[in-house]
Design a protein around this motif. Structure first.
Motif, PDB file in Angstrom:
ATOM      1  N   GLU A 157       0.820  -1.218   0.000  1.00 41.37           N
ATOM      2  CA  GLU A 157       0.000   0.000   0.000  1.00 41.37           C
ATOM      3  C   GLU A 157       0.850   1.264   0.000  1.00 41.37           C
ATOM      4  OE1 GLU A 157      -3.937  -1.672   2.422  1.00 41.37           O
ATOM      5  OE2 GLU A 157      -2.466  -0.407   3.447  1.00 41.37           O
ATOM      6  N   GLY A 158       1.981   1.205   0.698  1.00 44.72           N
ATOM      7  CA  GLY A 158       2.779   2.415   0.877  1.00 44.72           C
ATOM      8  C   GLY A 158       3.962   2.568  -0.054  1.00 44.72           C
ATOM      9  N   GLY A 159       4.270   1.542  -0.834  1.00 43.93           N
ATOM     10  CA  GLY A 159       5.439   1.622  -1.702  1.00 43.93           C
ATOM     11  C   GLY A 159       6.734   1.355  -0.958  1.00 43.93           C
ATOM     12  N   PHE A 160       6.665   0.410  -0.001  1.00 43.50           N
ATOM     13  CA  PHE A 160       7.837   0.077   0.811  1.00 43.50           C
ATOM     14  C   PHE A 160       8.099  -1.427   0.772  1.00 43.50           C
ATOM     15  CE2 PHE A 160       5.744   3.687   2.980  1.00 43.50           C
ATOM     16  CZ  PHE A 160       6.757   4.630   2.880  1.00 43.50           C
ATOM     17  N   VAL A 161       9.288  -1.808   1.172  1.00 46.39           N
ATOM     18  CA  VAL A 161       9.587  -3.180   1.556  1.00 46.39           C
ATOM     19  C   VAL A 161       9.924  -3.100   3.031  1.00 46.39           C
ATOM     20  CG1 VAL A 161      11.166  -5.122   1.329  1.00 46.39           C
ATOM     21  CG2 VAL A 161      10.415  -3.898  -0.710  1.00 46.39           C
ATOM     22  N   ILE A 162       9.193  -3.827   3.867  1.00 44.20           N
ATOM     23  CA  ILE A 162       9.434  -3.786   5.307  1.00 44.20           C
ATOM     24  C   ILE A 162       9.733  -5.194   5.806  1.00 44.20           C
ATOM     25  CG2 ILE A 162       8.092  -1.706   5.669  1.00 44.20           C
ATOM     26  CD1 ILE A 162       5.785  -3.287   6.619  1.00 44.20           C
ATOM     27  N   MET A 163      10.617  -5.275   6.795  1.00 47.33           N
ATOM     28  CA  MET A 163      11.108  -6.576   7.263  1.00 47.33           C
ATOM     29  C   MET A 163      11.660  -6.462   8.676  1.00 47.33           C
ATOM     30  SD  MET A 163      14.681  -6.673   5.043  1.00 47.33           S
ATOM     31  CE  MET A 163      13.825  -6.265   3.528  1.00 47.33           C
ATOM     32  N   GLY A 164      12.002  -7.611   9.240  1.00 50.44           N
ATOM     33  CA  GLY A 164      12.661  -7.641  10.549  1.00 50.44           C
ATOM     34  C   GLY A 164      11.830  -7.096  11.688  1.00 50.44           C
ATOM     35  N   PRO A 165      10.566  -7.572  11.861  1.00 49.21           N
ATOM     36  CA  PRO A 165       9.743  -7.031  12.957  1.00 49.21           C
ATOM     37  C   PRO A 165      10.364  -7.284  14.326  1.00 49.21           C
ATOM     38  CG  PRO A 165       8.791  -9.057  12.076  1.00 49.21           C
ATOM     39  CD  PRO A 165       9.893  -8.666  11.151  1.00 49.21           C
ATOM     40  N   SER A 166      10.238  -6.301  15.203  1.00 49.93           N
ATOM     41  CA  SER A 166      10.728  -6.446  16.581  1.00 49.93           C
ATOM     42  C   SER A 166       9.710  -5.860  17.552  1.00 49.93           C
ATOM     43  CB  SER A 166      12.086  -5.753  16.762  1.00 49.93           C
ATOM     44  OG  SER A 166      11.983  -4.362  16.547  1.00 49.93           O
ATOM     45  N   TYR A 167       9.596  -6.483  18.689  1.00 46.07           N
ATOM     46  CA  TYR A 167       8.650  -6.069  19.724  1.00 46.07           C
ATOM     47  C   TYR A 167       9.209  -4.867  20.475  1.00 46.07           C
ATOM     48  CZ  TYR A 167       5.911  -6.498  24.087  1.00 46.07           C
ATOM     49  OH  TYR A 167       5.112  -6.266  25.182  1.00 46.07           O
ATOM     50  N   ARG A 168       8.431  -3.798  20.550  1.00 45.06           N
ATOM     51  CA  ARG A 168       8.879  -2.578  21.215  1.00 45.06           C
ATOM     52  C   ARG A 168       8.578  -2.577  22.705  1.00 45.06           C
ATOM     53  NH1 ARG A 168       6.990   2.805  18.696  1.00 45.06           N
ATOM     54  NH2 ARG A 168       8.969   3.488  19.567  1.00 45.06           N
ATOM     55  N   GLY A 169       7.713  -3.487  23.131  1.00 51.21           N
ATOM     56  CA  GLY A 169       7.237  -3.444  24.509  1.00 51.21           C
ATOM     57  C   GLY A 169       5.905  -2.727  24.555  1.00 51.21           C
ATOM     58  N   ALA A 170       5.125  -2.971  25.592  1.00 46.13           N
ATOM     59  CA  ALA A 170       3.819  -2.328  25.721  1.00 46.13           C
ATOM     60  C   ALA A 170       3.990  -0.840  26.029  1.00 46.13           C
ATOM     61  CB  ALA A 170       3.019  -2.994  26.830  1.00 46.13           C
ATOM     62  N   ARG A 171       3.126  -0.022  25.453  1.00 44.39           N
ATOM     63  CA  ARG A 171       3.180   1.421  25.696  1.00 44.39           C
ATOM     64  C   ARG A 171       2.521   1.730  27.048  1.00 44.39           C
ATOM     65  NH1 ARG A 171       4.581   4.059  20.730  1.00 44.39           N
ATOM     66  NH2 ARG A 171       3.939   6.102  21.512  1.00 44.39           N
ATOM     67  N   VAL A 172       3.198   2.575  27.814  1.00 45.35           N
ATOM     68  CA  VAL A 172       2.723   2.999  29.128  1.00 45.35           C
ATOM     69  C   VAL A 172       2.856   4.517  29.203  1.00 45.35           C
ATOM     70  CG1 VAL A 172       3.380   0.808  30.182  1.00 45.35           C
ATOM     71  CG2 VAL A 172       4.996   2.716  30.194  1.00 45.35           C
ATOM     72  N   VAL A 173       2.399   5.083  30.303  1.00 44.09           N
ATOM     73  CA  VAL A 173       2.375   6.545  30.443  1.00 44.09           C
ATOM     74  C   VAL A 173       3.365   7.005  31.505  1.00 44.09           C
ATOM     75  CG1 VAL A 173       0.945   8.547  31.045  1.00 44.09           C
ATOM     76  CG2 VAL A 173      -0.041   6.644  29.717  1.00 44.09           C
ATOM     77  N   THR A 174       4.105   8.077  31.204  1.00 41.58           N
ATOM     78  CA  THR A 174       4.832   8.799  32.258  1.00 41.58           C
ATOM     79  C   THR A 174       4.111  10.132  32.404  1.00 41.58           C
ATOM     80  OG1 THR A 174       6.435   9.907  30.783  1.00 41.58           O
ATOM     81  CG2 THR A 174       7.010   7.700  31.606  1.00 41.58           C
ATOM     82  N   SER A 175       3.832  10.522  33.641  1.00 42.86           N
ATOM     83  CA  SER A 175       2.947  11.663  33.856  1.00 42.86           C
ATOM     84  C   SER A 175       3.330  12.467  35.095  1.00 42.86           C
ATOM     85  CB  SER A 175       1.502  11.157  34.014  1.00 42.86           C
ATOM     86  OG  SER A 175       0.605  12.204  34.298  1.00 42.86           O
ATOM     87  N   ASN A 176       2.937  13.710  35.082  1.00 44.22           N
ATOM     88  CA  ASN A 176       3.077  14.566  36.260  1.00 44.22           C
ATOM     89  C   ASN A 176       1.744  14.751  36.968  1.00 44.22           C
ATOM     90  OD1 ASN A 176       5.900  15.265  36.477  1.00 44.22           O
ATOM     91  ND2 ASN A 176       5.662  16.345  34.535  1.00 44.22           N
ATOM     92  N   LYS A 177       0.725  14.091  36.425  1.00 45.30           N
ATOM     93  CA  LYS A 177      -0.578  14.063  37.085  1.00 45.30           C
ATOM     94  C   LYS A 177      -0.944  12.595  37.321  1.00 45.30           C
ATOM     95  CE  LYS A 177      -2.521  18.444  35.466  1.00 45.30           C
ATOM     96  NZ  LYS A 177      -3.669  19.105  34.787  1.00 45.30           N
ATOM     97  N   LYS A 178      -1.294  12.292  38.550  1.00 44.72           N
ATOM     98  CA  LYS A 178      -1.603  10.920  38.921  1.00 44.72           C
ATOM     99  C   LYS A 178      -3.001  10.538  38.453  1.00 44.72           C
ATOM    100  CE  LYS A 178      -1.526   7.861  42.981  1.00 44.72           C
ATOM    101  NZ  LYS A 178      -1.220   7.796  44.432  1.00 44.72           N
ATOM    102  N   PHE A 179      -3.127   9.348  37.869  1.00 46.64           N
ATOM    103  CA  PHE A 179      -4.453   8.808  37.567  1.00 46.64           C
ATOM    104  C   PHE A 179      -4.400   7.291  37.688  1.00 46.64           C
ATOM    105  CE2 PHE A 179      -2.359   9.225  33.412  1.00 46.64           C
ATOM    106  CZ  PHE A 179      -2.568   7.978  32.827  1.00 46.64           C
ATOM    107  N   GLU A 180      -5.514   6.728  38.104  1.00 45.01           N
ATOM    108  CA  GLU A 180      -5.595   5.283  38.309  1.00 45.01           C
ATOM    109  C   GLU A 180      -6.725   4.642  37.516  1.00 45.01           C
ATOM    110  OE1 GLU A 180      -3.932   4.445  42.690  1.00 45.01           O
ATOM    111  OE2 GLU A 180      -5.696   5.755  42.687  1.00 45.01           O
ATOM    112  N   SER A 181      -7.484   5.473  36.809  1.00 43.38           N
ATOM    113  CA  SER A 181      -8.533   4.953  35.930  1.00 43.38           C
ATOM    114  C   SER A 181      -8.754   5.961  34.806  1.00 43.38           C
ATOM    115  CB  SER A 181      -9.842   4.734  36.693  1.00 43.38           C
ATOM    116  OG  SER A 181     -10.478   5.970  36.950  1.00 43.38           O
ATOM    117  N   ALA A 182      -9.427   5.514  33.761  1.00 45.66           N
ATOM    118  CA  ALA A 182      -9.688   6.389  32.611  1.00 45.66           C
ATOM    119  C   ALA A 182     -10.603   7.548  32.995  1.00 45.66           C
ATOM    120  CB  ALA A 182     -10.308   5.579  31.481  1.00 45.66           C
ATOM    121  N   ASP A 183     -11.403   7.366  34.030  1.00 45.00           N
ATOM    122  CA  ASP A 183     -12.330   8.429  34.455  1.00 45.00           C
ATOM    123  C   ASP A 183     -11.597   9.652  34.992  1.00 45.00           C
ATOM    124  OD1 ASP A 183     -14.505   6.814  33.783  1.00 45.00           O
ATOM    125  OD2 ASP A 183     -14.595   5.907  35.781  1.00 45.00           O
TER     126      ASP A 183
END
Length: 344
Positions: A157-183
């Motif tokens: 679709e993009g006109g690329f050749v892509i290869m060698g997939p690697s796991y980046r790790g799960a995305r998490v948040v670093t924050s200056n405001k504390k939260f414990e739920s989406a609310d």
């Protein structure tokens, strides 16, 4: 941008002088010993040089895997192929370098599949929130026919050749405001990549996403332009976000994949033996990166805690509940999402 365009022009001119294909060749011969008849010099094999752009920090786990990739390419080619790694965004932003593939300013870029969203509608799947149940589920998908087809489709679709997939790790948040739920996210200014999937995700969660280049995140947090940012644990540590954030919040909302990206016309124009070296080296370097993340991710969380961050394990169900009708935003991905969810 003007500075980068000037750099791009300079690089292009240098490359044009050295090679029309982004490669450099060198031949040398020693003079005949004094008093002997002149000997015909033995021509050395052409050495091909490739520029690899990486926007993440020098020395982080991605950079380490790219150095391994360069080593493998050199080894497998018998020294006839050299990869020069430019990490730390030294050749421009990730978007600039991807754009630089077609004109040959760079030959390879290492980035997440999701960064190709502007070129491939399927690439958005890389950032789909809570797509995978856990790492084992992610691994099964990426090592299956579904994963192989995903890479092929995004490339086509993009006109690329892509290869060698690697796991980046799960995305998490670093924050200056504390939260414990989406609310508790209402009004939170969170830096997100300038990719629609990420922006929509954080809008659904109730936060206010702010697109920002990776090179600007640290300063943005330091100056209060944003309250938080989200990235994989290893990336967060390598970028020293523990210096400018109080909380590490383990949302684990996305498991994304890095790949090696080539322009398809350029790659398909390379000799078959050169293509083979790249494919083999990319696969091995990708596995190297994945194992590095798996080995160090938990220990890195502890290191960030030792740096003074409070680690929070939020109510993940509250985030998932906000996504009940999220699929309507990306109807082109519905079938693929269902296939991935169905993998046991």
């Amino acid at each position: 941008m003007r500075k980068f365009r000037l750099l791009s022009l300079c690089l292009a001119l240098i490359m044009a002088v050295g090679s029309l294909a982004g490669c450099a060749s060198s031949q040398s011969s020693a003079p005949a010993p004094s008093g002997t008849s002149e000997q015909k010099p033995e021509a050395k094999k052409e050495t091909m040089v490739f520029k690899l752009a990486n926007g993440s920090a020098i020395g982080d786990e991605r950079d380490q895997s790219l150095q391994e990739f360069a080593r493998l390419v050199d080894e497998k080619s018998g020294g006839t192929m050299k990869v020069e790694v430019f990490s730390g965004g030294s050749l421009g932003t990730w978007r600039d370098t991807i754009e630089g593939l077609e004109p040959g300013i760079v030959q390879i870029v290492c980035e997440s599949i999701g960064t190709l969203e502007a070129y491939s509608p399927t690439a958005s799947i890389d950032a789909y929130p809570y797509l995978y149940r856990d790492y084992d589920h992610y691994k099964k998908v990426m090592e299956s026919e579904i994963g192989e087809q995903l890479l092929a489709t995004v490339g086509q679709e993009g006109g690329f050749v892509i290869m060698g997939p690697s796991y980046r790790g799960a995305r998490v948040v670093t924050s200056n405001k504390k939260f414990e739920s989406a609310d508790q996210l209402k009004g939170l200014k969170i830096r997100a990549p300038g990719i629609q999937m990420y922006i929509k995700t954080w809008e659904y969660f109730g936060a206010s996403p702010v697109p920002m280049d990776p090179s600007e995140i640290y300063t943005g947090l330091q100056q209060g332009t944003v309250d938080a940012q989200e990235n994989p644990v290893m990336y967060n540590y390598g970028s020293a976000f523990y210096d400018v954030c109080d909380y590490l919040i383990m949302t684990n909302h996305v498991m994304s994949t890095d790949v090696f990206i080539f322009n398809d016309d350029y790659f398909n124009g390379l000799p078959e033996d050169v293509q083979k070296v790249f494919k083999e080296a990319a696969k091995e370097a990708g596995n190297f990166r994945t194992q590095l993340v798996l080995d160090k991710e938990a220990a890195t969380v502890k290191l960030m805690e030792e740096k003074g961050m409070e680690v929070i394990y939020p109510d993940v169900a509250s985030f998932q509940a906000k996504l009940a009708d999220f699929s309507k935003e990306f109807p082109n991905l519905t079938e693929l999402v269902d296939k991935i969810h169905a993998v046991k």
